[in-house]
Structure formats: structure tokens, C-alpha cells
Design a protein around this motif. Structure first.
Motif, PDB file in Angstrom:
ATOM      1  N   CYS A  38       0.742  -1.312   0.018  1.00  0.00           N
ATOM      2  CA  CYS A  38       0.251  -0.117  -0.163  1.00  0.00           C
ATOM      3  C   CYS A  38       0.771   1.231  -0.074  1.00  0.00           C
ATOM      4  CB  CYS A  38      -0.856  -0.013   1.273  1.00  0.00           C
ATOM      5  SG  CYS A  38      -2.149  -1.412   1.204  1.00  0.00           S
ATOM      6  N   VAL A  39       2.158   1.160   0.137  1.00  0.00           N
ATOM      7  CA  VAL A  39       3.001   2.416  -0.065  1.00  0.00           C
ATOM      8  C   VAL A  39       3.802   2.337  -1.195  1.00  0.00           C
ATOM      9  CG1 VAL A  39       4.753   3.752   1.487  1.00  0.00           C
ATOM     10  CG2 VAL A  39       2.976   2.427   2.544  1.00  0.00           C
ATOM     11  N   GLY A  40       4.348   3.731  -1.568  1.00  0.00           N
ATOM     12  CA  GLY A  40       5.168   3.826  -2.778  1.00  0.00           C
ATOM     13  C   GLY A  40       4.465   3.574  -4.002  1.00  0.00           C
ATOM     14  N   SER A  41       5.052   3.350  -5.253  1.00  0.00           N
ATOM     15  CA  SER A  41       4.883   3.175  -6.281  1.00  0.00           C
ATOM     16  C   SER A  41       4.000   1.769  -6.523  1.00  0.00           C
ATOM     17  CB  SER A  41       6.021   3.299  -7.537  1.00  0.00           C
ATOM     18  OG  SER A  41       6.847   2.186  -6.919  1.00  0.00           O
ATOM     19  N   THR A  42       4.620   0.914  -5.900  1.00  0.00           N
ATOM     20  CA  THR A  42       3.405  -0.415  -6.031  1.00  0.00           C
ATOM     21  C   THR A  42       2.283  -0.237  -5.269  1.00  0.00           C
ATOM     22  OG1 THR A  42       5.629  -1.568  -5.596  1.00  0.00           O
ATOM     23  CG2 THR A  42       3.467  -2.637  -5.109  1.00  0.00           C
ATOM     24  N   GLY A  43       1.909   0.605  -4.070  1.00  0.00           N
ATOM     25  CA  GLY A  43       0.842   0.858  -3.901  1.00  0.00           C
ATOM     26  C   GLY A  43      -0.182   1.803  -4.993  1.00  0.00           C
ATOM     27  N   LEU A  44       0.626   2.626  -5.355  1.00  0.00           N
ATOM     28  CA  LEU A  44      -0.303   3.440  -6.253  1.00  0.00           C
ATOM     29  C   LEU A  44      -0.738   2.526  -7.578  1.00  0.00           C
ATOM     30  CD1 LEU A  44      -1.154   6.340  -7.207  1.00  0.00           C
ATOM     31  CD2 LEU A  44       1.203   6.406  -8.239  1.00  0.00           C
ATOM     32  N   ALA A  45       0.138   1.564  -8.076  1.00  0.00           N
ATOM     33  CA  ALA A  45      -0.089   0.723  -9.044  1.00  0.00           C
ATOM     34  C   ALA A  45      -1.463  -0.037  -8.867  1.00  0.00           C
ATOM     35  CB  ALA A  45       1.037   0.043  -9.489  1.00  0.00           C
ATOM     36  N   ILE A  46      -1.323  -0.701  -7.480  1.00  0.00           N
ATOM     37  CA  ILE A  46      -2.255  -1.367  -7.245  1.00  0.00           C
ATOM     38  C   ILE A  46      -3.703  -0.698  -7.051  1.00  0.00           C
ATOM     39  CG2 ILE A  46      -3.066  -2.888  -5.203  1.00  0.00           C
ATOM     40  CD1 ILE A  46      -0.324  -3.966  -5.000  1.00  0.00           C
ATOM     41  N   LYS A  47      -3.551   0.439  -6.365  1.00  0.00           N
ATOM     42  CA  LYS A  47      -4.761   1.367  -6.301  1.00  0.00           C
ATOM     43  C   LYS A  47      -5.440   1.699  -7.575  1.00  0.00           C
ATOM     44  CE  LYS A  47      -3.324   3.307  -1.950  1.00  0.00           C
ATOM     45  NZ  LYS A  47      -2.753   4.371  -1.308  1.00  0.00           N
ATOM     46  N   VAL A  48      -4.645   1.914  -8.523  1.00  0.00           N
ATOM     47  CA  VAL A  48      -5.071   2.485  -9.771  1.00  0.00           C
ATOM     48  C   VAL A  48      -5.704   0.971 -10.661  1.00  0.00           C
ATOM     49  CG1 VAL A  48      -4.387   2.811 -12.380  1.00  0.00           C
ATOM     50  CG2 VAL A  48      -3.602   4.220 -10.381  1.00  0.00           C
ATOM     51  N   ALA A  49      -5.018  -0.212 -10.459  1.00  0.00           N
ATOM     52  CA  ALA A  49      -5.636  -1.253 -10.995  1.00  0.00           C
ATOM     53  C   ALA A  49      -6.961  -1.612 -10.343  1.00  0.00           C
ATOM     54  CB  ALA A  49      -4.327  -2.523 -10.729  1.00  0.00           C
ATOM     55  N   GLY A  50      -7.166  -1.546  -9.012  1.00  0.00           N
ATOM     56  CA  GLY A  50      -8.231  -1.734  -8.325  1.00  0.00           C
ATOM     57  C   GLY A  50      -9.498  -0.879  -8.731  1.00  0.00           C
ATOM     58  N   ALA A  51      -9.138   0.473  -9.007  1.00  0.00           N
ATOM     59  CA  ALA A  51     -10.231   1.083  -9.407  1.00  0.00           C
ATOM     60  C   ALA A  51     -10.476   0.952 -11.017  1.00  0.00           C
ATOM     61  CB  ALA A  51      -9.631   2.698  -9.254  1.00  0.00           C
ATOM     62  N   LEU A  52      -9.662   0.595 -11.574  1.00  0.00           N
ATOM     63  CA  LEU A  52      -9.788   0.338 -13.046  1.00  0.00           C
ATOM     64  C   LEU A  52     -10.760  -1.039 -12.928  1.00  0.00           C
ATOM     65  CD1 LEU A  52      -9.480   1.022 -15.981  1.00  0.00           C
ATOM     66  CD2 LEU A  52      -7.670  -0.743 -15.785  1.00  0.00           C
ATOM     67  N   ALA A  53     -10.312  -2.068 -12.209  1.00  0.00           N
ATOM     68  CA  ALA A  53     -11.399  -3.274 -11.947  1.00  0.00           C
ATOM     69  C   ALA A  53     -12.714  -2.898 -11.571  1.00  0.00           C
ATOM     70  CB  ALA A  53     -10.576  -4.332 -11.086  1.00  0.00           C
ATOM     71  N   ALA A  54     -12.735  -2.056 -10.445  1.00  0.00           N
ATOM     72  CA  ALA A  54     -14.168  -1.623  -9.808  1.00  0.00           C
ATOM     73  C   ALA A  54     -15.071  -0.891 -11.322  1.00  0.00           C
ATOM     74  CB  ALA A  54     -14.140  -0.767  -8.986  1.00  0.00           C
ATOM     75  N   LEU A  55     -14.324  -0.120 -11.923  1.00  0.00           N
ATOM     76  CA  LEU A  55     -15.121   0.446 -13.143  1.00  0.00           C
ATOM     77  C   LEU A  55     -15.769  -0.286 -14.216  1.00  0.00           C
ATOM     78  CD1 LEU A  55     -13.237   3.778 -13.226  1.00  0.00           C
ATOM     79  CD2 LEU A  55     -15.562   3.690 -12.413  1.00  0.00           C
ATOM     80  N   VAL A  56     -14.577  -1.390 -14.542  1.00  0.00           N
ATOM     81  CA  VAL A  56     -15.136  -2.450 -15.464  1.00  0.00           C
ATOM     82  C   VAL A  56     -16.222  -3.351 -14.981  1.00  0.00           C
ATOM     83  CG1 VAL A  56     -14.158  -4.160 -16.785  1.00  0.00           C
ATOM     84  CG2 VAL A  56     -12.740  -2.119 -16.433  1.00  0.00           C
ATOM     85  N   SER A  57     -16.225  -3.695 -13.754  1.00  0.00           N
ATOM     86  CA  SER A  57     -17.108  -4.354 -13.257  1.00  0.00           C
ATOM     87  C   SER A  57     -18.547  -3.866 -13.267  1.00  0.00           C
ATOM     88  CB  SER A  57     -16.656  -5.193 -11.902  1.00  0.00           C
ATOM     89  OG  SER A  57     -16.584  -4.023 -10.796  1.00  0.00           O
ATOM     90  N   ILE A  58     -18.422  -2.572 -12.838  1.00  0.00           N
ATOM     91  CA  ILE A  58     -19.862  -1.795 -12.615  1.00  0.00           C
ATOM     92  C   ILE A  58     -20.492  -1.627 -14.267  1.00  0.00           C
ATOM     93  CG2 ILE A  58     -20.615   0.481 -12.372  1.00  0.00           C
ATOM     94  CD1 ILE A  58     -18.888   0.618  -9.871  1.00  0.00           C
ATOM     95  N   TYR A  59     -19.681  -1.466 -15.238  1.00  0.00           N
ATOM     96  CA  TYR A  59     -19.775  -1.261 -16.637  1.00  0.00           C
ATOM     97  C   TYR A  59     -20.438  -2.670 -17.040  1.00  0.00           C
ATOM     98  CZ  TYR A  59     -19.554  -0.690 -21.611  1.00  0.00           C
ATOM     99  OH  TYR A  59     -19.916  -0.800 -22.912  1.00  0.00           O
ATOM    100  N   ILE A  60     -19.807  -3.892 -16.654  1.00  0.00           N
ATOM    101  CA  ILE A  60     -20.319  -4.947 -17.033  1.00  0.00           C
ATOM    102  C   ILE A  60     -21.647  -5.439 -16.600  1.00  0.00           C
ATOM    103  CG2 ILE A  60     -20.136  -7.535 -16.941  1.00  0.00           C
ATOM    104  CD1 ILE A  60     -16.964  -6.917 -17.588  1.00  0.00           C
ATOM    105  N   ILE A  61     -21.811  -4.997 -15.102  1.00  0.00           N
ATOM    106  CA  ILE A  61     -23.173  -5.373 -14.255  1.00  0.00           C
ATOM    107  C   ILE A  61     -24.272  -4.703 -15.044  1.00  0.00           C
ATOM    108  CG2 ILE A  61     -24.444  -4.893 -12.268  1.00  0.00           C
ATOM    109  CD1 ILE A  61     -21.675  -5.744 -10.793  1.00  0.00           C
ATOM    110  N   GLY A  62     -23.939  -3.383 -15.512  1.00  0.00           N
ATOM    111  CA  GLY A  62     -24.671  -2.158 -16.068  1.00  0.00           C
ATOM    112  C   GLY A  62     -25.306  -2.591 -17.494  1.00  0.00           C
ATOM    113  N   TYR A  63     -24.449  -3.215 -17.974  1.00  0.00           N
ATOM    114  CA  TYR A  63     -24.554  -3.861 -19.445  1.00  0.00           C
ATOM    115  C   TYR A  63     -25.473  -4.897 -19.449  1.00  0.00           C
ATOM    116  CZ  TYR A  63     -23.898  -5.237 -24.143  1.00  0.00           C
ATOM    117  OH  TYR A  63     -24.095  -5.612 -25.610  1.00  0.00           O
ATOM    118  N   VAL A  64     -25.172  -5.972 -18.695  1.00  0.00           N
ATOM    119  CA  VAL A  64     -25.768  -7.161 -18.358  1.00  0.00           C
ATOM    120  C   VAL A  64     -27.311  -6.948 -18.057  1.00  0.00           C
ATOM    121  CG1 VAL A  64     -26.206  -9.510 -17.095  1.00  0.00           C
ATOM    122  CG2 VAL A  64     -24.286  -8.778 -18.121  1.00  0.00           C
ATOM    123  N   THR A  65     -27.628  -5.920 -17.023  1.00  0.00           N
ATOM    124  CA  THR A  65     -28.794  -5.458 -16.403  1.00  0.00           C
ATOM    125  C   THR A  65     -29.592  -4.847 -17.651  1.00  0.00           C
ATOM    126  OG1 THR A  65     -27.747  -5.191 -14.299  1.00  0.00           O
ATOM    127  CG2 THR A  65     -29.894  -4.180 -14.747  1.00  0.00           C
TER     128      THR A  65
END
Length: 72
Positions: A38-65
């Protein structure tokens, strides 16, 4: 006067060999994982990847719904 002179006084001293100054070793496993992930550049990359995964999953749920709601 006392016959106990300064030569008979014993001092308790720190045994410098037994002082543990290694902070990383004394931390719990969870704190070490948290600091690594959670600290440093690795933490930043994991946070960005997590936010991107959350947005994609919300998009897919909305599309299917939307697909099932609007199919006639």
C-alpha cells in the motif's frame, strides 16, 4: 562512616548485544504486507488497478442488467 566504598557498587547496564534495533523484524506480518503493498509506487499501481477493475465490473453489471431489462 560506611565501609562500603565506591568499589563495591554494581551497576546494571544494558547488554548491547541483546538490543534489537531491527524494526522490520519486530513488525507483524500484516504490517509488513501492508507496507509493501500500500505504500510507494507499488501501492499506487495497485490502487489504480483496483479502481479500473471496479469501473469495468460496474460497466459489465450495467450492460448485463440493461440487456435483460430492455430485451423485448
Amino acid at each position: 562512616m560506611d565501609s562500603n566504598g565506591a568499589g563495591n557498587v554494581q551497576y546494571n547496564r544494558w547488554n548491547e548485544d541483546n538490543i534489537n534495533m531491527n524494526v522490520e523484524a519486530s513488525q507483524s506480518t500484516v504490517m509488513r504486507i501492508h507496507n509493501r503493498v500500500c505504500v510507494g509506487s507499488t501501492g499506487l499501481a495497485i490502487k489504480v488497478a483496483g479502481a479500473l477493475a471496479a469501473l469495468v465490473s460496474i460497466y459489465i453489471i450495467g450492460y448485463v442488467t440493461g440487456y435483460y431489462v430492455h430485451r423485448c
